[in-house]
Design an enzyme around this catalytic site. Sequence first.
Site, PDB file in Angstrom:
ATOM      1  N   CYS A 139      -4.623  -3.181   4.215  1.00 15.11           N
ATOM      2  CA  CYS A 139      -4.230  -2.658   5.520  1.00 15.11           C
ATOM      3  C   CYS A 139      -5.333  -2.697   6.572  1.00 15.11           C
ATOM      4  O   CYS A 139      -5.660  -3.757   7.094  1.00 15.11           O
ATOM      5  CB  CYS A 139      -3.676  -1.249   5.345  1.00 15.11           C
ATOM      6  SG  CYS A 139      -2.615  -0.710   6.709  1.00 15.11           S
ATOM      7  N   GLU A 171       0.849  -1.194   0.000  1.00 12.52           N
ATOM      8  CA  GLU A 171       0.000   0.000   0.000  1.00 12.52           C
ATOM      9  C   GLU A 171       0.883   1.242   0.000  1.00 12.52           C
ATOM     10  O   GLU A 171       1.937   1.277   0.654  1.00 12.52           O
ATOM     11  CB  GLU A 171      -0.886  -0.014   1.247  1.00 12.52           C
ATOM     12  CG  GLU A 171      -1.828   1.179   1.367  1.00 12.52           C
ATOM     13  CD  GLU A 171      -2.589   1.211   2.673  1.00 12.52           C
ATOM     14  OE1 GLU A 171      -3.671   1.800   2.699  1.00 12.52           O
ATOM     15  OE2 GLU A 171      -2.085   0.655   3.679  1.00 12.52           O
ATOM     16  N   LYS A 199     -10.372   0.419  -1.173  1.00  9.38           N
ATOM     17  CA  LYS A 199     -10.267   0.188   0.270  1.00  9.38           C
ATOM     18  C   LYS A 199     -11.483   0.750   1.001  1.00  9.38           C
ATOM     19  O   LYS A 199     -11.874   1.896   0.806  1.00  9.38           O
ATOM     20  CB  LYS A 199      -8.985   0.841   0.796  1.00  9.38           C
ATOM     21  CG  LYS A 199      -8.739   0.637   2.293  1.00  9.38           C
ATOM     22  CD  LYS A 199      -7.431   1.301   2.699  1.00  9.38           C
ATOM     23  CE  LYS A 199      -7.148   1.137   4.182  1.00  9.38           C
ATOM     24  NZ  LYS A 199      -5.901   1.824   4.577  1.00  9.38           N
TER      25      LYS A 199
END
Length: 1096
Positions: free
Chosen positions: A800, A664, A767
């Site tokens: 993440c 990321e 995300k």
Amino acid sequence: MFLFVAFLGLSLSPAVVLAGPVADSSYVAAVYEHNVILNPNPHVPLSRPEALQHMQKNLDIYEEQAARAAQQGVQILVFPEDGIYGFNFTRSSISGYLETVPDPQQESWNPCTEPDTHNNTEVLQRLSCMARRHNLYLVANMADLQPCPLRTDPSSSCPPDGRWQFNTNVVFRGVDLGILEPSAPVSAPSSSCVKCSRSLLPHRSDGLLVARYHKQNLYWPEVAFDSPPQPEIITFDTPFAGRFGTMICFDILFHEPTITLVEQGVRQFIYPTAWVNMLPLMDSVQFQRAFSLGANVSLLAANLHHDQRKMTGSGIYSPLSATYHHAQRGDPEEGRLLVARVPVLDPLWLNQSVASEEGVVREDSTSSTATDSEACQQESCSTTPPSDSVSSVPPSSTTFISSMMYDPYTFVLLNQTEGEVKVCNGTFCCSLQYHRSPQSSSEELYALGVFAGTHTVFGRFALQVCALVRCAGSDNASCGQEVEEAETKMDFLLEATFGTKYVYPSVLASKLVLEQPEHLETSATGRVSMKHSNMTGGLVTAALSGRMYHLDSQVSSSPPPFGPLTAQVRCCNTTLVSLWEDTMFLRVVFFVSLCLTSAVVRTDPADSSYVAAVYEHNVILNPEPRVPLSRPAALRHLQRNLDVYEEQAGRAAQQGVQILVFPEDGLQGFNFTRSSISGYLETIPDPQQESWNPCTEPDTHNNTEVLQRLSCMARRHNLYLVANMADLQPCPLRTDPSSSCPPDGRWQFNTNVVFRSDGLLVARYHKYNLYFEDAFDTPPKPEIITFDTPFAGRFGLITCFDILFHEPTVTLVKQGVRQLIYPTAWMNQLPLLDTIQFQRAFSLGANITLLAANIRNDRLIMTGSGIYSPLSATYHHAQRGDPEEGRLLVARVPVLDPLWLNQSVASEEGVVREDSTSSTATDSEYCHKDSCTDSPPSSTTFISSMMYDPFTFVLLNQTEGEVKVCNGTFCCSLQYHRSPQSSSEELYALGVFAGTHTVNGRFALQVCALVRCAGSDNASCGQEVEEAETKMDFLLEATFGTKYVYSSVLASKLVLEQPEHLETSATGRVSMKHSNMTGGLVTAALYGRMHHLDSQ
């Protein structure tokens, strides 16, 4: 200065007033709460003329308010911190706002009458003339630029850019003592003044710069400024009130300069601030008033007014009165001028050791004063001396732990109309006698809380606190949460014996109205009593807050994990989560002689396996991410990281890699704003709606240079390639036409892209769970994105912070996805949240493969990547002192996709089977029964904060033994045996937590953790530790209320160990056994995630 006796019938005025009658020795003060005109793009540098144009807008308001103050006879006027330019600047973007402020202790200068003495001092000149024009002392806050080395400290080291930038208070004199013309009418000092030869003269303003103070204690967003090399103790003298000291905002919580000033006899403080309100203990007016009472000082506090940041609350406080303003929800967002007459407290000006008015602290006032409270029919709620005990009742047994102000408070509920309760945290106890008024609301829940320990979030300092609070709801977990209103009025007597003389009392009523305590008393033994009755509003909070300054030096100097750096970086560090469902969860599994390899390796090929790689990238950063770049400039930056990607893709291809994962933020870095990232954005088509190969069809879409290069990279090296980049999508979304648009009419997403080995774009994932990501939007709905490969079947995509939440991670696993791609930018935090520790635990608990690629950035504590399956782990974690460079990891991985394998679940030995629910006996020499859960809980427990949650701990004091510790009904059991070579100096503890994690995310947990403590005292248990010498055989067990449980064993120097035995029974009991450790034990944990309670 910190002893107090009896305040009766005193004035607290929440309005613009002149409080009380004019005293013989008094002066007129004003503070202005300023609705600052902000720079809309503070991270973009402005030229000096542009910065001056901005500052003049705020200075115009200052001029107007100075005139209003002068009309009311004000002698000293205080403006707030950041009031001239605002906040959120970078070190470079504030440059246009800087002026070099001379040191008044070395140079006498009047900017108004001597404007040519120093260049680029337009703000100083205007402030000086403002003080002169309106005949008053004027205090303002501004940005100061000083050369290196400092003239005041020539030996100090310089910042890297060779200059000092300070958050600075400046004070301009309002009196020229040599001029005899008449002035605005004010009351003269009394005839007892020892300075009458000068201070009784008529006066007028002259604008002389008389004081300059550089803020010592910066709060984490102040990246534009430096802390001075040494604390500055700055005072200035006035002819109407004697000496004042000056400090700024966060300074009020620390010994330097604040307590040093008080200990030097300064009794009058100037306090510009930009304070963000936080209930129940740190509302602005609440703490301003508490500090004035506790330190027995006058405080002239000027705050900003900014609704979005919860900034409001200013006041003029003395031990006898308070004139203050606190905006309510819905009030106009506007400035407010407060004016009040204040008694002089400077002892030298008054020619006495301390002020002698009734109610002001006397140094020898240590005797008890009887109360008349109907809630307490004795002199105090304590037993008769000589005992120091503050209550005759025993501590309450029905206590519970809840987080308040990020600290683990021990609470007891107030379940009766009246009564007496006592609650302790270790040896520090708080006692309360209370009586609810007959008109009280029966639905409002109250609790008495106690905390004695070190506060560790956004600052580290030692505390002893007693707090009577209204809970936000009807359950225990709501005690300690923010509440602004209440109906219940209460008479009470709150007492404790403190280990410090610095105790600050407060009573806050409904709608943030201050009430003056009816009676305050401190004895020579340190017992502090606060009595109050006949409240005018419902009780929100009553508190005695003790600051243990003498213990601050014992607090670790390392920055808090969510301090200055991590608060600005988006991902990822709050509390671990394991996210998987039903058939994917561990039932019975033995791991014997399995492979955990902390190096780049290739394992032996299996019949159904593939070769994967992850690259931990030392990203080349944009040094000014808040400053927008043109598209060509952004591309030049992106290409530098893409060059590294290209090199690593070539290396991976040489080793037969079939799928390669980059981290990321690996292409552009982080800390962008919504506008500054614009040059990095590309519009990524949805592969579910359009088939596109950027490498072979580059002209299909414009401005897709990054997509094209990634596509060609995958095609050139004949591998699947996963990268993370910034995506721009128009409004409304084609995939969700009914979704509402962001205010600027476009969507910006943190995005994973996947390219097939021929360059075809096959997956795009936005995300869902953002973490401090100002540049990006959360998609309107969670996206469940998978892609298929010919060598391993199906993979799912997460990024993440997603790994902590139900969507999309749990949903993917519930749908049978057994192989997850995981780009991340994760910051390590021990003892439970190190990257590889969690990545490994996630793979084990969810019974999946995880391909995890992290960023490498030592300053942000970012490192830790790996390739994990339930049977093996190939990982890398940089050690301190290692070169800051990237690392390619390559490993052969067993295929786990059940459809690809044509079976319901993988059948290799050691992988979870759905029907494995029976118990398996252990062969441990230290456990001769099926489980260790039938022993009673240990009685010698203590509370300490771990990962910002209040864990209940029990120490492991023996070479071997069995302990059990509970948090409510959730209990953890441990049998352990230390190796003969163990260090006798290393302290270990077993901790348990069952509740809601509330710092930078809210989610429900059940956790058992065996940890090495950082030091030799209980308070060190739960702090970060990286190394250990003690090897330990153990069996750790608990019965969880969730099936989402993951396990981890972390050894010295951040080496993973594979648990020897893991087992879950049908009743939810989870057991983890381990022995024959290769390194000293840092942490062993069973971590349960209560997703079903998150909505509560």
